[in-house]
Design an enzyme around this catalytic site. Structure first.
Site, short mmCIF file in Angstrom:
data_model
loop_
_atom_site.label_atom_id
_atom_site.label_comp_id
_atom_site.label_asym_id
_atom_site.label_seq_id
_atom_site.Cartn_x
_atom_site.Cartn_y
_atom_site.Cartn_z
N GLU A 1 -2.71 8.33 8.35
CA GLU A 1 -1.26 8.11 8.40
C GLU A 1 -0.64 8.73 9.65
O GLU A 1 0.35 8.24 10.17
CB GLU A 1 -0.58 8.70 7.16
CG GLU A 1 -0.86 7.94 5.88
CD GLU A 1 -0.11 6.63 5.78
OE1 GLU A 1 1.06 6.58 6.21
OE2 GLU A 1 -0.68 5.65 5.28
N HIS B 1 -7.41 2.92 3.63
CA HIS B 1 -7.29 3.69 4.87
C HIS B 1 -8.64 3.89 5.56
O HIS B 1 -8.70 4.08 6.77
CB HIS B 1 -6.69 5.07 4.58
CG HIS B 1 -5.23 5.08 4.26
ND1 HIS B 1 -4.73 4.63 3.07
CD2 HIS B 1 -4.16 5.50 4.99
CE1 HIS B 1 -3.41 4.77 3.06
NE2 HIS B 1 -3.04 5.30 4.21
N CYS C 1 -4.22 -1.24 -2.21
CA CYS C 1 -4.33 0.21 -2.40
C CYS C 1 -5.28 0.43 -3.56
O CYS C 1 -5.00 -0.02 -4.68
CB CYS C 1 -2.95 0.81 -2.69
SG CYS C 1 -2.95 2.58 -3.07
N CYS D 1 -11.04 3.25 -0.26
CA CYS D 1 -9.62 3.41 0.05
C CYS D 1 -9.34 2.54 1.26
O CYS D 1 -10.15 2.51 2.19
CB CYS D 1 -9.29 4.87 0.34
SG CYS D 1 -7.60 5.15 0.95
N ASP E 1 0.86 -1.19 0.00
CA ASP E 1 0.00 0.00 0.00
C ASP E 1 0.89 1.23 0.00
O ASP E 1 2.06 1.17 0.40
CB ASP E 1 -0.93 0.02 1.22
CG ASP E 1 -1.88 1.23 1.21
OD1 ASP E 1 -2.31 1.64 0.12
OD2 ASP E 1 -2.18 1.77 2.28
N SER E 2 0.31 2.34 -0.45
CA SER E 2 1.05 3.60 -0.41
C SER E 2 1.42 3.98 1.02
O SER E 2 2.39 4.70 1.24
CB SER E 2 0.22 4.72 -1.04
OG SER E 2 -1.00 4.88 -0.33
#
Length: 281
Positions: free
Chosen positions: A153, A187, A73, A185, A10-11
């Site tokens: 993040e 996240h 992602c 997403c 993932d990013s």
């Protein structure tokens, strides 16, 4: 059978939500997670740069001997899957926004999709809307933010600012009658508490983590790559940014995704700090 690790990319740290689903579906597999924390977020980056960063990350996992990679992602999946599959002779599994289950479960005929700018630009979301929502006459409302990924993040998924952003972008979706919200997403499952704090039971929240975990298991079985172990799989972590900065957030989100490890501290159970290695891609 293969005891080589399965790569997860993932990013940033959002793909830990998918890692949790993979662990439940594949308890015997060793999972090697790579977070490109030096370049997160991907959503607002140009299409070519997203493809390049994703290819570099998957190349780094390939060099570590993984037997396949789950691109955990949505933005990277939207732009890179075809390119990756042409480059690597191993399974590359991506994410598809959970529009189909949202369409099947809606009673109001309106669903929302919360995603990054990159996922909104890619063809993957448009394709699944065209395939599943349009024929069913279901209206899909899109909500986009560049701020939510950085908040997760930074370990601020439950912060007042996260709730404020969610309130701003999702209120029009709720007012339009949406009863399902696709978390487009990886996240965003970590924002579920904030979404419910603001909107209660307005939305059924849907993500693709469990479905991609089941698909990954099928792919490994079909290719003879499933580990012979039925338990005891481990997790390893690679980051392109500062490991010390990433460790507390990874630890917290791992506890949400996997449950706390058996580490006792003053009567409470905590997850031990994971071992995180810094790499360049």
């Amino acid at each position: 059978m293969s005891d080589a690790p399965l790569g997860v990319f993932d990013s940033g740290v959002g793909g830990l939500s998918v890692l949790g689903d993979l662990r439940r579906a594949l308890p015997g597999e060793d999972l090697l997670y790579l977070a490109d924390t030096a370049h997160v977020p991907y959503g607002a980056r140009p299409d070519g740069e997203i493809r390049d960063l994703t290819a570099r990350a998957v190349s780094a996992l390939h060099a570590r001997g993984v037997k396949g990679v789950v691109v955990a992602c949505n933005t990277a999946s939207a732009f890179s899957l075809g390119d990756l599959r042409s480059r690597f002779d191993m399974p590359v599994i991506g994410l598809v926004p959970a529009v189909k289950p949202a369409v099947l479960s809606t009673r109001s005929g309106v669903v929302g999709v919360l995603a990054t700018p990159g996922t909104m630009r890619g063809t993957l979301l448009a394709d699944v809307i065209r395939e599943f929502a349009d024929p069913a006459g279901v209206q899909v409302l899109k909500a986009v933010s560049t701020e939510l990924v950085p908040l997760v993040e930074a370990g601020q998924a439950d912060s007042a600012r996260a709730r404020e952003v969610l309130r701003e972008i999702l209120t029009p979706v709720a007012q339009a009658g949406a009863d399902g919200l696709v978390l487009g997403c990886t996240h965003y499952p970590f924002l579920a508490g904030s979404i419910r704090a603001e909107f209660g039971d307005t939305f059924t929240l849907l993500d693709s983590g469990a479905a991609v975990a089941r698909h990954t298991r099928r792919v490994l079985e079909e290719r003879g790559l499933l580990s012979a172990r039925t338990s005891g799989g481990t997790e390893g972590f690679l980051v392109t940014g500062d490991p010390a900065r990433a460790a507390p957030v990874i630890t917290e989100l791992l506890s949400r995704a996997l449950g706390p490890a058996n580490v006792q501290n003053e009567g409470e159970v905590h997850r031990a700090l994971p071992r995180i290695e810094r790499i360049q891609t």
